[in-house]
Design an enzyme around this catalytic site. Structure first.
Site, short mmCIF file in Angstrom:
data_model
loop_
_atom_site.label_atom_id
_atom_site.label_comp_id
_atom_site.label_asym_id
_atom_site.label_seq_id
_atom_site.Cartn_x
_atom_site.Cartn_y
_atom_site.Cartn_z
N GLY A 1 -13.04 -9.80 8.22
CA GLY A 1 -12.45 -8.54 7.82
C GLY A 1 -10.95 -8.46 7.95
N ASP A 2 -10.28 -9.57 8.16
CA ASP A 2 -8.82 -9.62 8.22
C ASP A 2 -8.40 -11.03 7.85
OD1 ASP A 2 -5.99 -9.27 9.12
OD2 ASP A 2 -6.78 -7.42 9.98
N ASP A 3 -7.27 -11.53 8.37
CA ASP A 3 -6.83 -12.88 8.02
C ASP A 3 -7.88 -13.92 8.43
OD1 ASP A 3 -4.24 -12.31 6.95
OD2 ASP A 3 -3.54 -11.92 8.99
N SER B 1 -11.14 -13.32 2.41
CA SER B 1 -10.56 -12.18 3.11
C SER B 1 -10.23 -11.10 2.08
CB SER B 1 -9.30 -12.57 3.89
OG SER B 1 -8.66 -11.42 4.40
#
Length: 491
Positions: A281-283, A314
């Site tokens: 849910g991010d990098d 991502s």
């Protein structure tokens, strides 16, 4: 007496073939050499079988646990119960305490068999292997009152989300040497959903903890496991040396799982990340080295990092990022054989005034973008700061960045390089680039305050800021507008 030689942590004797070769062969130097090579090769293959778990000498590799240490311990021998309900914190702590007593004798391996092993956070020890069998799942307890509080990271000044203390990680280690986390693709599950909900509802008073965090340590090897549903960053080596992360799967929901970065090497030296699948849910990966004045003061760069053979998704951030916390500096990074799919961005460098530090000697090779909104991003306006004490005139240096072999399809904007007058991007190179685009009406190769070159033919056509060379690296056109701004701010 036979000579000895060392291979990794293991010591062997060279076989004395003169004692076992018949007399009529002993004068045949060539045959003797061949036999010695065969013997050495056999030892080498056996060694790789021990270290990498190859199935050469295993009847059932899916069920056999390979012992990597002198001593082996089973979690069940310390009262562990893998029913998903019993809390096993004391079992983990007792087993690791036993391993700490044999560190000088080759160390110990903690075998976690198949089952659901619920636990609060626990600490690793040096000269230890944590081995997760097939279908073994370590579950993080959801109630934050069981998660210890720790001081903020020294290079960040205070907790990343709240001032003051932060929650520790589910699996933690400090000042360690020679630590292995591996297995037959067992899983470490942080059960992060409860944390994500409380974070969005502003019910937490401290920064969330990572899933696995190892600090001020060396000779770390993590392989053949799945990490999932971290409360915060998933795998966070901090100020470590000699780190290998290979064949690891990292998973979190691509939406509604805030800040679940996959792997964040932070002020680390000599790191290899390879053969991993990351969807979070991010990098997917974010290389860091501290935040503003605290990172500048701590002064530990991230350097000598190799990232290769990855597939990353991502939808919120980027496949592989550098920054934005990069105040200690980032250098000598190679990213190659990277496939980013169905993502917001593919590769990104992000920084801002106040960061200081540098990003230099960065090499990207053989990148594939598949349905990515922006392919290559360099941004200099990532204005998040720990507090008001940063120096707005601490400008980072961005230089010596190259992209070779960039391909893809379904990309909205292949390149967006947004330097600024105080933070220009210097000596950037593009070579062998062909990216299929989805929106021909948009500016698709966007630049501002950039100096560099394009070598050979690339698609889409580069911005006017860059010098152009042919395939033989002879100049075709010199840019006279390096500081021109051609950024689509509505993007």
């Amino acid at each position: 007496m036979a000579d000895t030689f060392t291979f990794g942590r293991f010591h062997f004797q060279k076989p004395d073939f003169k004692r076992c070769v018949p007399p009529f062969l002993s004068s045949h130097k060539t045959l003797f050499t061949v036999l010695w090579i065969v013997g050495f090769t056999s030892v080498f293959i056996w060694q790789r079988n021990i270290v990498y778990g190859l199935p050469i000498f295993q009847r059932d590799p899916a069920r056999t646990i390979t012992n990597l240490r002198t001593f082996a311990f089973n979690l069940t021998d310390f009262g562990g119960v893998g029913d998903g309900v019993t809390v096993n914190t004391k079992a983990f702590e007792s087993a690791i305490a036993a391993i700490s007593k044999v560190g000088k004798k080759g160390g110990g391996q903690l075998n976690v068999p198949a089952g659901l092993w619920l636990t609060a956070p626990f600490n690793l020890t040096s000269h230890m292997t944590l081995f997760l069998a097939e279908d073994a799942v370590i579950l993080g307890i959801e109630d934050e009152k069981y998660w210890p509080l720790m001081p903020p990271l020294p290079s960040y000044g205070y907790g990343r989300e709240h001032p003051g203390s932060r929650y520790g990680s589910l699996i933690h280690g400090q000042n360690l040497k020679d630590v292995i986390i591996t297995g037959h693709n067992g899983t470490i599950d942080g059960q992060g959903k409860a944390w994500w909900v409380k974070y969005r509802q502003k019910l937490l008073n401290h920064t969330r903890g990572p899933l696995v965090q190892i600090m001020w340590s060396s000779d770390i090897w993590i392989s053949n496991i799945t990490l999932r549903n971290s409360p915060f960053w998933t795998l966070h080596p901090f100020d470590c040396k000699n780190v290998i992360i290979t064949n690891v799967t990292i998973l979190a929901p691509v939406l509604e799982a805030p800040n679940t970065d996959g792997i964040d090497p932070d002020s680390c030296e000599n790191v290899v990340i390879e053969d991993c699948y990351i969807s979070v849910g991010d990098d997917g990966i974010a290389i860091k080295s501290g935040w503003d004045q605290y990172g500048i003061s701590y002064g530990r760069p991230s350097t000598n990092i190799l990232i290769r053979n990855l597939t990353v998704r991502s939808m919120v951030s980027a496949g592989v990022s550098i920054g934005s916390e990069m105040s200690g500096g980032v250098s000598n990074v190679t990213v190659e054989n990277l496939h980013v799919w169905s993502s917001r961005r593919a590769v990104r460098i992000k920084t801002a005034p106040g960061r200081g530090g540098y990003v230099r000697h960065i090499t990207y090779r053989n990148l594939t973008f598949d349905n990515v909104r922006v392919g290559i991003v360099i941004k200099t306006d990532y204005n998040q700061h720990p507090d008001g004490g940063y120096d707005p005139k601490a400008f980072p240096v961005l230089e010596d960045i190259s992209f070779t072999g960039i391909h893809g399809q379904g990309v909205r904007v292949p390149v967006l390089i947004q330097g600024r007058e105080e933070i220009p991007v210097r000596n950037i190179t593009f070579r062998e680039m062909s990216v299929g685009i989805t929106n021909k009406n948009k500016h698709i190769f966007q630049c501002a305050f950039v100096q560099g070159q394009v070598i050979g033919t690339i698609f889409p056509a580069p911005c006017e800021n860059l010098d152009q060379y042919d395939e033989q690296e002879r100049m075709v056109k010199q840019s006279t507008s390096q500081n021109i701004t051609d950024i689509d701010y509505d993007f």
